[in-house]
Enzyme design. Sequence first.
Site, PDB file in Angstrom:
ATOM      1  N   LYS A 210       0.838  -1.214   0.000  1.00 59.36           N
ATOM      2  CA  LYS A 210       0.000   0.000   0.000  1.00 59.36           C
ATOM      3  C   LYS A 210       0.870   1.260   0.000  1.00 59.36           C
ATOM      4  O   LYS A 210       0.634   2.205  -0.766  1.00 59.36           O
ATOM      5  CB  LYS A 210      -0.912  -0.032   1.233  1.00 59.36           C
ATOM      6  CG  LYS A 210      -1.581   1.273   1.555  1.00 59.36           C
ATOM      7  CD  LYS A 210      -2.600   1.666   0.513  1.00 59.36           C
ATOM      8  CE  LYS A 210      -3.022   3.098   0.701  1.00 59.36           C
ATOM      9  NZ  LYS A 210      -4.124   3.486  -0.142  1.00 59.36           N
ATOM     10  N   CYS A 264      -2.907  11.057   1.465  1.00 59.74           N
ATOM     11  CA  CYS A 264      -2.282   9.755   1.215  1.00 59.74           C
ATOM     12  C   CYS A 264      -0.911   9.913   0.582  1.00 59.74           C
ATOM     13  O   CYS A 264       0.102   9.519   1.163  1.00 59.74           O
ATOM     14  CB  CYS A 264      -3.176   8.947   0.293  1.00 59.74           C
ATOM     15  SG  CYS A 264      -4.878   8.955   0.854  1.00 59.74           S
TER      16      CYS A 264
HETATM   17  N1  SAJ Z   1      -1.445  15.048  -8.925  1.00 56.88           N
HETATM   18  C1  SAJ Z   1      -0.615  15.777  -9.751  1.00 56.88           C
HETATM   19  N2  SAJ Z   1      -0.313  15.271 -10.973  1.00 56.88           N
HETATM   20  C2  SAJ Z   1      -0.810  14.071 -11.410  1.00 56.88           C
HETATM   21  C3  SAJ Z   1      -1.651  13.335 -10.569  1.00 56.88           C
HETATM   22  C4  SAJ Z   1      -1.959  13.855  -9.325  1.00 56.88           C
HETATM   23  O1  SAJ Z   1      -0.137  16.866  -9.410  1.00 56.88           O
HETATM   24  O2  SAJ Z   1      -0.496  13.694 -12.550  1.00 56.88           O
HETATM   25  C5  SAJ Z   1      -1.774  15.578  -7.588  1.00 56.88           C
HETATM   26  C6  SAJ Z   1      -3.265  15.868  -7.390  1.00 56.88           C
HETATM   27  O3  SAJ Z   1      -3.615  17.143  -7.881  1.00 56.88           O
HETATM   28  C7  SAJ Z   1      -3.383  15.761  -5.882  1.00 56.88           C
HETATM   29  C8  SAJ Z   1      -2.388  14.661  -5.532  1.00 56.88           C
HETATM   30  O4  SAJ Z   1      -1.505  14.577  -6.623  1.00 56.88           O
HETATM   31  O5  SAJ Z   1      -2.993  16.972  -5.245  1.00 56.88           O
HETATM   32  C9  SAJ Z   1      -3.000  13.310  -5.255  1.00 56.88           C
HETATM   33  O6  SAJ Z   1      -4.057  13.033  -6.145  1.00 56.88           O
HETATM   34  P1  SAJ Z   1      -4.340  11.576  -6.753  1.00 56.88           P
HETATM   35  O7  SAJ Z   1      -5.581  11.671  -7.563  1.00 56.88           O
HETATM   36  O8  SAJ Z   1      -3.138  11.067  -7.450  1.00 56.88           O
HETATM   37  O9  SAJ Z   1      -4.507  10.617  -5.484  1.00 56.88           O
HETATM   38  P2  SAJ Z   1      -5.416  10.654  -4.135  1.00 56.88           P
HETATM   39  O10 SAJ Z   1      -4.578  11.208  -3.033  1.00 56.88           O
HETATM   40  O11 SAJ Z   1      -6.751  11.264  -4.379  1.00 56.88           O
HETATM   41  O12 SAJ Z   1      -5.617   9.066  -3.903  1.00 56.88           O
HETATM   42  C10 SAJ Z   1      -4.462   8.210  -3.816  1.00 56.88           C
HETATM   43  C11 SAJ Z   1      -4.664   7.039  -4.792  1.00 56.88           C
HETATM   44  N3  SAJ Z   1      -3.402   6.302  -4.933  1.00 56.88           N
HETATM   45  C12 SAJ Z   1      -2.858   6.017  -6.133  1.00 56.88           C
HETATM   46  O13 SAJ Z   1      -3.355   6.382  -7.168  1.00 56.88           O
HETATM   47  C13 SAJ Z   1      -1.596   5.210  -6.114  1.00 56.88           C
HETATM   48  C14 SAJ Z   1      -5.799   6.141  -4.283  1.00 56.88           C
HETATM   49  O14 SAJ Z   1      -5.921   4.996  -5.129  1.00 56.88           O
HETATM   50  C15 SAJ Z   1      -5.516   5.701  -2.847  1.00 56.88           C
HETATM   51  O15 SAJ Z   1      -6.564   4.884  -2.344  1.00 56.88           O
HETATM   52  C16 SAJ Z   1      -5.438   6.954  -1.988  1.00 56.88           C
HETATM   53  O16 SAJ Z   1      -4.346   7.740  -2.472  1.00 56.88           O
HETATM   54  C17 SAJ Z   1      -5.219   6.525  -0.552  1.00 56.88           C
HETATM   55  O17 SAJ Z   1      -6.205   6.539   0.219  1.00 56.88           O
HETATM   56  O18 SAJ Z   1      -4.114   6.083  -0.225  1.00 56.88           O
END
Ligand code: SAJ
Length: 409
Positions: A210, A264
């Site tokens: 995880k 996360c």
């Molecule tokens: N972000 C970027 N660029 C990207 C992708 C995301 O800057 O290309 C930023 C987003 O704007 C945000 C952050 O990263 O600020 C996180 O966003 P996210 O959509 O990547 O992830 P979370 O935090 O909403 O959810 C993550 C997910 N993990 C993965 O994709 C590996 C989700 O599946 C998990 O369940 C969750 O963390 C968790 O609970 O751990």
Amino acid sequence: MSSSLCVLGLGYIGLPTASIFATKGRQVLGVDVVPSVVETINSGRIHIQEPDLDVLVRAAVQSGYLKAALKPAAADTFIIAVPTPFSVTASGARIPDLKYVEAAARSVAPVVGAGNLIILESTSPVGTTEKIKVWIDDELSKLGRKVDGLLYAHCPERILPGQMLKELVSNDRICGGLTPEASEKSKALYEIFCTAQIFLTDARTAELAKLTENAFRDVNIAFANELSLICDRLDINVWELIRLANRHPRVKILSPGPGVGGHCIAVDPWFIIDAAPAEARLMRTAREVNDSKPHYVIAQVRAAAAQQKNPVIACLGLAFKANVDDLRESPSLEIAEHLAAEGFKLLAVEPNIQSLPARLAGKAELVSLDEAVSRASIILVLVDHRGFGSLTLAQLAGKALVDTRGLVK
Ligand code: SAJ
């Protein structure tokens, strides 16, 4: 399998999980330490925002299968889904804070019974499932209770905020038991609603898996964020660069942004770094790159403002990512707050909220996109919300643009 459940922690993971088991006809007691959360859920309403979660919770409560309470009660299975934040030490090190997990684990000791399954869903450092067993054993011995055959497993959640209900059912899962029997029993439990594959492993591998998933994403976002700085220095459009590089069949660069938010991705890598500081060099650097991005954006806005007489800044988006209303751990909010503290006149556009959060109240005006675009002299795009997609460069002629998401074409 017989199947009454007690779910500890009714937040973003515990509430959907408890509700989905209830709608599958399992008797579920949801436990939360906050009285207002318990009251809200028992009245069939919700205290958090997630598409369609209100409908699921209402159905679960109305069916009589989901009830909420402040204290756990006897059940076949206990699922711990409480937060695992980190705390910062005096020397600046970030260390996992397991106080909520420990309190939840100890709280079940008076009610566990022979052969019960205890599942940790909270994202946790390696070794936490073993600690849960130690805490419960300790509490049982204090109570003078002897309970045989308790089974322990880590079954991390992986659902994406904004798509939780879909992913709850359709994401593959990992069940890592302290014993093979615990893994098997956990798998049988999640098969009640999970239609994807469920893989068995041991608890420590499940814990690290995880953390690894979120660290992987953090490192990859850091790569994109670092590229955006390199491109600024070399006067190259980072969005065009990434679009072109991604035409390679084995390259998939993520998107730069104003920083990494949520609870996360910006947290979990620290649990690995704390456990293996000498080895986790890349992960630490990625964290530093992503954490420094908001300050870079603030400097860009400052530079644009220095060119104007009475700059008015429109912050487009405050949420931590697109199409959610969640402002916690949001780099966009952090940037807006810093700019307000520096005395800039700020307009905030966040279509997913009704009023500004306390941190910005009185320091900015919450306005519509149209009003912000017409009044501001600097347009700062922080979140790529659906509703912002129609903005064009032509519309913003004569204004300064700082577009952290590459949204405006
Ligand atoms: N972000 C970027 N660029 C990207 C992708 C995301 O800057 O290309 C930023 C987003 O704007 C945000 C952050 O990263 O600020 C996180 O966003 P996210 O959509 O990547 O992830 P979370 O935090 O909403 O959810 C993550 C997910 N993990 C993965 O994709 C590996 C989700 O599946 C998990 O369940 C969750 O963390 C968790 O609970 O751990």
